[in-house]
Each structure stands twice: as C-alpha cells, then as structure tokens.
Design a protein around this motif. Structure first.
Motif, PDB file in Angstrom:
ATOM      1  N   GLU A 197       0.828  -1.200   0.000  1.00 19.09           N
ATOM      2  CA  GLU A 197       0.000   0.000   0.000  1.00 19.09           C
ATOM      3  C   GLU A 197       0.867   1.257   0.000  1.00 19.09           C
ATOM      4  O   GLU A 197       0.578   2.232  -0.698  1.00 19.09           O
ATOM      5  N   ILE A 198       1.943   1.220   0.777  1.00 21.60           N
ATOM      6  CA  ILE A 198       2.864   2.366   0.818  1.00 21.60           C
ATOM      7  C   ILE A 198       3.486   2.596  -0.553  1.00 21.60           C
ATOM      8  O   ILE A 198       3.597   3.728  -1.034  1.00 21.60           O
ATOM      9  N   GLN A 199       3.895   1.507  -1.217  1.00 19.71           N
ATOM     10  CA  GLN A 199       4.497   1.625  -2.539  1.00 19.71           C
ATOM     11  C   GLN A 199       3.495   2.191  -3.554  1.00 19.71           C
ATOM     12  O   GLN A 199       3.843   2.994  -4.420  1.00 19.71           O
ATOM     13  N   GLN A 200       2.232   1.742  -3.459  1.00 18.77           N
ATOM     14  CA  GLN A 200       1.222   2.259  -4.353  1.00 18.77           C
ATOM     15  C   GLN A 200       0.973   3.753  -4.123  1.00 18.77           C
ATOM     16  O   GLN A 200       0.839   4.539  -5.076  1.00 18.77           O
ATOM     17  N   LEU A 201       0.930   4.140  -2.850  1.00 19.14           N
ATOM     18  CA  LEU A 201       0.738   5.560  -2.525  1.00 19.14           C
ATOM     19  C   LEU A 201       1.897   6.407  -3.027  1.00 19.14           C
ATOM     20  O   LEU A 201       1.710   7.516  -3.534  1.00 19.14           O
ATOM     21  N   ARG A 202       3.109   5.877  -2.882  1.00 19.34           N
ATOM     22  CA  ARG A 202       4.294   6.594  -3.348  1.00 19.34           C
ATOM     23  C   ARG A 202       4.240   6.776  -4.861  1.00 19.34           C
ATOM     24  O   ARG A 202       4.564   7.836  -5.380  1.00 19.34           O
ATOM     25  N   SER A 203       3.813   5.735  -5.573  1.00 14.69           N
ATOM     26  CA  SER A 203       3.708   5.814  -7.027  1.00 14.69           C
ATOM     27  C   SER A 203       2.666   6.851  -7.446  1.00 14.69           C
ATOM     28  O   SER A 203       2.886   7.649  -8.372  1.00 14.69           O
ATOM     29  N   ARG A 204       1.535   6.840  -6.751  1.00 21.12           N
ATOM     30  CA  ARG A 204       0.493   7.819  -7.057  1.00 21.12           C
ATOM     31  C   ARG A 204       0.961   9.246  -6.762  1.00 21.12           C
ATOM     32  O   ARG A 204       0.653  10.187  -7.494  1.00 21.12           O
ATOM     33  N   LEU A 205       1.715   9.408  -5.689  1.00 21.60           N
ATOM     34  CA  LEU A 205       2.234  10.718  -5.323  1.00 21.60           C
ATOM     35  C   LEU A 205       3.208  11.232  -6.378  1.00 21.60           C
ATOM     36  O   LEU A 205       3.178  12.404  -6.758  1.00 21.60           O
TER      37      LEU A 205
END
Length: 238
Positions: free
Chosen positions: A21-29
């Motif tokens: 989830e953190i990696q996905q959020l980082r990608s979206r950011l």
C-alpha cells in the motif's frame, strides 16, 4: 509453533500488505507531482502568451513604440499619481515637418522608413520609465513622469536636435514639438488629462506656425493656453 511452521509475514516483509500500500501511494504521489509540474509549465506558457498578446495590442506595428491606446491609459494613471503625490508631469507632442510632402515625393515605403527612424531617435532620448508612443500618422508623444517644465524643455530640445542632426539619406528631416506641464501651482496649470493634452497640442501648433523645427512650451502661450483647461475635447480620445 513447531519447527516446520513459518512465521507470519511482518510489516517489513516483501509480502506485507502495508508495504504494498505504501508503494502504491508513493507511485500515485510521484504521478501527482509529475501532473502538477505539467500544469505549472502549461500555466507559465499561457501567462507568457497572454503577456505577449497584451504587448502586441499596446504596440504600434510600424514603429514598435507604444500605441495611442496605451498612451491614453498611461496618461490616466500617471496624471492620477501626479495629482495624488503632487508631482510634476509633462507631455511632449511631436510632428514630423512636411511629412506629406516627403511621402508624395519619395513614396510611402520611404515614409515608413522615416517614421521608424524618428521613433528610434525619440526613444534614444527618453528614459526607461518615460512613455514614448506613436500618436497617429507622423505624430508622436512622450509622457514624462516626475518632470517639470525645465526637464520637458530639455528633453524636447534634445529630441529636436537629434532628429535634425541625424544623417538622413534623402533629405533633412526636422520636427516641431509642443509640451505642457502639470506643476500644481498657479491657476493656469492643467487640471485634467484632457487639458494637459490640449495645452501641449496648442504649443505644438504654435511651433508649426512659427516656422517649424522648434520647441514651444504651453507656458509661453499663457493666457492663450488657458482655454484648454476648460474641457476642450482632446485628440487622444478624451
């Protein structure tokens, strides 16, 4: 837990749902930041385009000077500022002598060259914050913020002499100039923008009637110039 049982995945393990989830959020950011950069770049480009169009709308196409519309706006702003802060303000009007005769003799293309050269010569005599504009046809204007009569006379004479002494190729070109000053003293000082323009206009035509290639300040014509302080219609749109 027996020896053969595997421990459950911790928060830091590759299989951790939290890590994914953190990696996905980082990608979206990162995608959001990239989108913002694109939007900012487009906004800057749009603002530059708007400024460019405004500059074109305020510029005389032939000479590259400010045009009549910009002069009118600048007169309004400068006059209000001068009144509010009790500062002097001068306006110089210039007319190229015998320009119609020159055009008839050498053609409009040669006349256009003369107007561009005159514009450049006027600009060379002005300060950065002065407004040099094409007034219409062979007429030009110089708006001089913070400038009293002596300063206006000095600028006008410098412009007149610069034009006369320029190395013209076809024939000598001269100009007649008239100026007026808001000085906040005396009953005859211009009280409105239109009065300032009208008194400068009277001074210009006095120079032309007196033989051309000369400078006249409206103060020299008092009380004749006083008629201009009573709301006569101006040739610059007032």
């Amino acid at each position: 837990m027996t020896r053969d049982e595997s421990p459950s995945a911790g928060p830091g393990s590759p299989e951790s749902p939290l890590l994914r989830e953190i990696q996905q959020l980082r990608s979206r950011l990162e995608e959001a930041y990239a989108t913002i950069e694109v939007l900012l770049a487009n906004r800057t480009s749009l603002e530059e385009d708007v400024l460019h169009l405004r500059r074109i709308a305020a510029t005389d196409e032939l000479t590259g000077l400010w045009n009549r519309r910009f002069l009118v706006d600048s007169l309004d702003i400068s006059f209000s500022f001068a009144i509010r802060h009790r500062l002097p303000l001068s306006l110089v009007l210039l007319d190229v002598d015998h320009f119609k005769t020159f055009n008839d003799g050498f053609g409009h293309a040669a006349g256009d060259v003369i107007l561009r050269d005159v514009a450049s010569l006027i600009q060379s005599c002005a300060r950065n914050h002065d407004v040099v504009a094409r007034y219409g046809g062979e007429e030009f204007a110089i708006l001089l913020p913070g400038t009293d009569r002596l300063g206006a006379d000095s600028v006008a004479e410098r412009v007149r002499r610069t034009i006369e002494e320029h190395g013209w190729s076809l024939q000598t070109i001269t100009a007649s100039l008239g100026s007026a000053t808001l000085n906040h003293e005396g009953e005859l000082t211009p009280r409105t923008v239109s009065a300032l323009v009208e008194t400068a206009d009277l001074a210009l035509y006095h120079s032309k009637r007196q033989g051309r290639n000369r400078v006249t300040h409206a103060d020299e014509l008092m009380p004749k110039a006083a008629v201009a302080t009573h709301g006569a219609a101006s040739r610059v749109g007032y």
